[in-house]
Write a protein that holds these residues in place. Structure first.
Motif, PDB file in Angstrom:
ATOM      1  N   ASP A   6      45.637  33.199  30.189  1.00 51.53           N
ATOM      2  CA  ASP A   6      45.041  34.298  29.423  1.00 51.53           C
ATOM      3  C   ASP A   6      43.645  33.935  28.915  1.00 51.53           C
ATOM      4  N   TRP A   7      43.355  32.623  28.868  1.00 45.08           N
ATOM      5  CA  TRP A   7      42.007  32.201  28.487  1.00 45.08           C
ATOM      6  C   TRP A   7      40.959  32.780  29.441  1.00 45.08           C
ATOM      7  N   PHE A   8      41.376  33.066  30.659  1.00 45.85           N
ATOM      8  CA  PHE A   8      40.440  33.637  31.640  1.00 45.85           C
ATOM      9  C   PHE A   8      39.800  34.906  31.088  1.00 45.85           C
ATOM     10  N   TYR A   9      40.597  35.753  30.453  1.00 44.55           N
ATOM     11  CA  TYR A   9      40.083  37.017  29.938  1.00 44.55           C
ATOM     12  C   TYR A   9      39.215  36.814  28.697  1.00 44.55           C
ATOM     13  N   VAL A  10      39.397  35.672  28.023  1.00 45.01           N
ATOM     14  CA  VAL A  10      38.566  35.368  26.852  1.00 45.01           C
ATOM     15  C   VAL A  10      37.169  34.957  27.292  1.00 45.01           C
ATOM     16  N   PHE A  11      37.100  34.118  28.318  1.00 48.61           N
ATOM     17  CA  PHE A  11      35.809  33.573  28.749  1.00 48.61           C
ATOM     18  C   PHE A  11      35.052  34.493  29.696  1.00 48.61           C
ATOM     19  N   MET A  12      35.755  35.195  30.548  1.00 45.93           N
ATOM     20  CA  MET A  12      35.115  35.949  31.623  1.00 45.93           C
ATOM     21  C   MET A  12      34.993  37.418  31.265  1.00 45.93           C
ATOM     22  N   PRO A  13      33.770  37.934  31.119  1.00 45.86           N
ATOM     23  CA  PRO A  13      33.615  39.379  30.861  1.00 45.86           C
ATOM     24  C   PRO A  13      34.186  40.194  32.009  1.00 45.86           C
ATOM     25  N   ALA A  14      34.744  41.334  31.698  1.00 45.36           N
ATOM     26  CA  ALA A  14      35.396  42.157  32.721  1.00 45.36           C
ATOM     27  C   ALA A  14      34.425  42.556  33.820  1.00 45.36           C
ATOM     28  N   GLU A  15      33.181  42.891  33.442  1.00 48.88           N
ATOM     29  CA  GLU A  15      32.220  43.315  34.457  1.00 48.88           C
ATOM     30  C   GLU A  15      31.795  42.159  35.355  1.00 48.88           C
ATOM     31  N   LEU A  16      31.857  40.940  34.829  1.00 44.56           N
ATOM     32  CA  LEU A  16      31.504  39.779  35.633  1.00 44.56           C
ATOM     33  C   LEU A  16      32.648  39.391  36.563  1.00 44.56           C
ATOM     34  N   ALA A  17      33.878  39.512  36.101  1.00 48.10           N
ATOM     35  CA  ALA A  17      35.030  39.169  36.934  1.00 48.10           C
ATOM     36  C   ALA A  17      35.217  40.164  38.063  1.00 48.10           C
ATOM     37  N   GLY A  18      34.815  41.406  37.867  1.00 52.41           N
ATOM     38  CA  GLY A  18      34.937  42.399  38.922  1.00 52.41           C
ATOM     39  C   GLY A  18      36.375  42.651  39.352  1.00 52.41           C
ATOM     40  N   GLY A  19      37.296  42.586  38.434  1.00 59.73           N
ATOM     41  CA  GLY A  19      38.696  42.823  38.767  1.00 59.73           C
ATOM     42  C   GLY A  19      39.411  41.607  39.304  1.00 59.73           C
ATOM     43  N   ARG A  20      38.729  40.478  39.439  1.00 65.89           N
ATOM     44  CA  ARG A  20      39.355  39.256  39.943  1.00 65.89           C
ATOM     45  C   ARG A  20      39.846  38.439  38.756  1.00 65.89           C
ATOM     46  N   GLY A  21      41.133  38.338  38.614  1.00 63.40           N
ATOM     47  CA  GLY A  21      41.716  37.594  37.514  1.00 63.40           C
ATOM     48  C   GLY A  21      43.077  37.069  37.885  1.00 63.40           C
ATOM     49  N   PRO A  22      43.819  36.571  36.927  1.00 67.91           N
ATOM     50  CA  PRO A  22      45.157  36.038  37.212  1.00 67.91           C
ATOM     51  C   PRO A  22      46.103  37.047  37.851  1.00 67.91           C
ATOM     52  N   ASP A  23      45.838  38.341  37.691  1.00 63.17           N
ATOM     53  CA  ASP A  23      46.707  39.353  38.289  1.00 63.17           C
ATOM     54  C   ASP A  23      46.372  39.634  39.746  1.00 63.17           C
ATOM     55  N   ALA A  24      45.234  39.159  40.241  1.00 66.23           N
ATOM     56  CA  ALA A  24      44.838  39.423  41.624  1.00 66.23           C
ATOM     57  C   ALA A  24      45.695  38.603  42.582  1.00 66.23           C
ATOM     58  N   THR A  25      45.910  39.127  43.781  1.00 67.21           N
ATOM     59  CA  THR A  25      46.700  38.405  44.779  1.00 67.21           C
ATOM     60  C   THR A  25      45.841  37.350  45.463  1.00 67.21           C
ATOM     61  N   THR A  26      46.513  36.338  46.006  1.00 69.40           N
ATOM     62  CA  THR A  26      45.800  35.258  46.698  1.00 69.40           C
ATOM     63  C   THR A  26      45.040  35.795  47.901  1.00 69.40           C
ATOM     64  N   GLU A  27      45.641  36.723  48.621  1.00 72.56           N
ATOM     65  CA  GLU A  27      44.993  37.266  49.816  1.00 72.56           C
ATOM     66  C   GLU A  27      43.724  38.034  49.470  1.00 72.56           C
ATOM     67  N   SER A  28      43.769  38.763  48.375  1.00 72.69           N
ATOM     68  CA  SER A  28      42.569  39.514  47.988  1.00 72.69           C
ATOM     69  C   SER A  28      41.446  38.567  47.577  1.00 72.69           C
ATOM     70  N   LEU A  29      41.798  37.475  46.921  1.00 70.63           N
ATOM     71  CA  LEU A  29      40.796  36.483  46.558  1.00 70.63           C
ATOM     72  C   LEU A  29      40.203  35.826  47.803  1.00 70.63           C
ATOM     73  N   ARG A  30      41.065  35.515  48.771  1.00 73.87           N
ATOM     74  CA  ARG A  30      40.596  34.885  50.001  1.00 73.87           C
ATOM     75  C   ARG A  30      39.701  35.846  50.796  1.00 73.87           C
TER      76      ARG A  30
END
Length: 332
Positions: free
Chosen positions: A137-161
Motif C-alpha cells: 500500500d506504500w506504493f499509493y503513498v509514494f506514487m501519484p496516480a497520474e504518474l503511475a498511470g493505472g499501474r499498481g499492485p492491482d495490475a496484472t503481470t501480463e499487463s505490466l509486461r
C-alpha cells in the motif's frame, strides 16, 4: 558658452578631429570583424588613438568644452575601451570552452556535492523498495496516480509486461508514464537546484522523494518477476535523466552550503563564488535532460531487447562519466 569658448572648442575639435574619425573607423572594424581579423598596424593604431582620445577627453573636461563634444568623446572612448580591453572570445569559443574545460572542471570540483545528490536519490530508492515489500500500500503513498498511470499492485503481470515491450500503446501504458516521468523529473531538477539555497534541505528532500517513487515502482515489477525488464526499459533514458537530477541537486547543495557555512567570507561573497560552479552544474543537468528526452522519444521505442537497452543506457552513462572525469585536464 561665450564667443571665446566657442572658438576654443572649435579649434580643439579641428586639431584632433581627424584622429577621432580614424579611431571611430577602427572601432567599427573591431566591432564588426573582431581584433583577430584586423591587421597589426590597425590594432596598433587603435590602441594609440584610444590613449590620445582619453587624453583629449580629460582636457575637454578640464577646460569645460561644450557638452556635445564631451558626449561624443565619452561614447567614443567607451567603445574603444571595450575593443582594446574586453575579452575577444566569441560565442562559439565560449561554448567550446564550456564543453572542453569549464563544465568538466566544475563537475570535478563539485564531486562531493554531486555524490550527496546521488546518495539522496539512492537512499530514497532503497527506502521505497523496502517499504513496498513491507506493505505494498506504500506504493499509493509514494506514487501519484497520474504518474503511475493505472499501474499498481492491482495490475496484472501480463499487463505490466506488455507495456514494457510496447505492446500496450494506450494512454495508460509506459509511454504515457515515460512522458509524465520526464516532465516530472525536469521540474524536480529545477526545484532541487533553485531550492538548494534554502539551507539545503528542500533539495535533499525532493531528491529523496524522487528516489522513493523510483524504488516503489521498481519493487512493483520485481514482485512480478519483471525487475530486469523494467531496469532495461528505464536504463535507456533513466541513467542520463536521473543523473541530471542528482547533478542539479549537487548544485543546489553547493549553494546551500555556501549560505550556511560562508567561512571567513560574507554570505553574499560565498554565494557568488559557489554560484560559479553551481550554475555550470545546472547547465550540465539541462543538457543531460535534453539528451534524455531524445533517448526517451526515439531509442526507447526502437529498442525492445532488454540487454541492448541496458548496454545503450549504461554506455551513454559511461560517456558522460568519461567527459566529466577526463575532459579539461591540464597536460603535464
Amino acid at each position: 558658452m561665450n564667443g571665446d569658448d566657442l572658438i576654443r572648442s572649435a579649434r580643439f575639435r579641428q586639431e584632433r578631429e581627424a584622429d577621432w574619425q580614424r579611431l571611430e573607423q577602427l572601432v567599427l572594424a573591431a566591432e564588426s570583424r573582431g581584433l583577430q581579423h584586423m591587421e597589426f598596424a590597425e590594432t596598433r593604431d587603435l590602441a594609440a588613438l584610444y590613449r590620445q582620445a582619453t587624453t583629449s577627453l580629460a582636457i575637454a573636461r578640464e577646460i569645460s568644452l561644450d557638452k556635445a563634444l564631451l558626449g561624443y568623446l565619452e561614447a567614443l572612448t567607451a567603445r574603444a575601451y571595450l575593443c582594446v580591453y574586453a575579452p575577444q572570445q566569441r560565442l562559439g569559443g565560449l561554448i567550446e570552452r564550456f564543453f572542453t574545460k569549464s563544465a568538466p572542471q566544475a563537475m570535478r570540483r563539485s564531486w562531493l556535492f554531486i555524490l550527496l545528490g546521488f546518495l539522496c536519490l539512492g537512499l530514497g530508492a532503497l527506502s521505497g523498495y523496502l517499504l513496498y515489500f513491507e506493505n505494498n500500500d506504500w506504493f499509493y503513498v509514494f506514487m501519484p496516480a497520474e504518474l503511475a498511470g493505472g499501474r499498481g499492485p492491482d495490475a496484472t503481470t501480463e499487463s505490466l509486461r506488455d507495456v514494457i515491450y510496447g505492446h500496450d500503446s494506450g494512454t495508460s501504458g509506459l509511454g504515457a508514464f515515460a512522458t509524465y516521468l520526464f516532465s516530472h523529473n525536469t521540474r524536480i531538477a529545477i526545484f532541487v537546484f533553485g531550492l538548494g539555497v534554502f539551507a539545503c534541505a528542500p533539495a535533499a528532500l525532493l531528491t529523496y522523494y524522487n528516489g522513493l517513487m523510483l524504488g516503489a515502482f521498481y519493487a512493483l515489477h520485481v514482485d512480478r518477476g519483471l525487475g530486469p525488464d523494467l531496469a532495461g526499459w528505464l536504463s535507456v533514458h533513466g541513467v542520463t535523466e536521473l543523473s541530471a537530477i542528482c547533478i542539479a541537486c549537487g548544485g543546489g547543495l553547493q549553494l546551500g552550503t555556501a549560505l550556511l557555512f560562508p567561512g571567513d567570507r560574507t554570505r553574499a561573497e560565498a554565494l557568488r563564488l559557489a554560484g560559479r560552479d553551481a550554475v555550470k552544474l545546472a547547465l550540465v543537468a539541462a543538457l543531460m535532460l535534453l539528451v534524455a528526452a531524445l533517448l526517451e522519444g526515439f531509442a526507447r521505442q526502437l529498442i525492445n531487447d532488454t540487454g541492448t537497452r541496458l548496454v545503450v543506457g549504461w554506455g551513454i552513462g559511461a560517456l558522460w562519466l568519461a567527459w566529466f572525469t577526463l575532459a579539461g585536464r591540464e597536460r603535464t
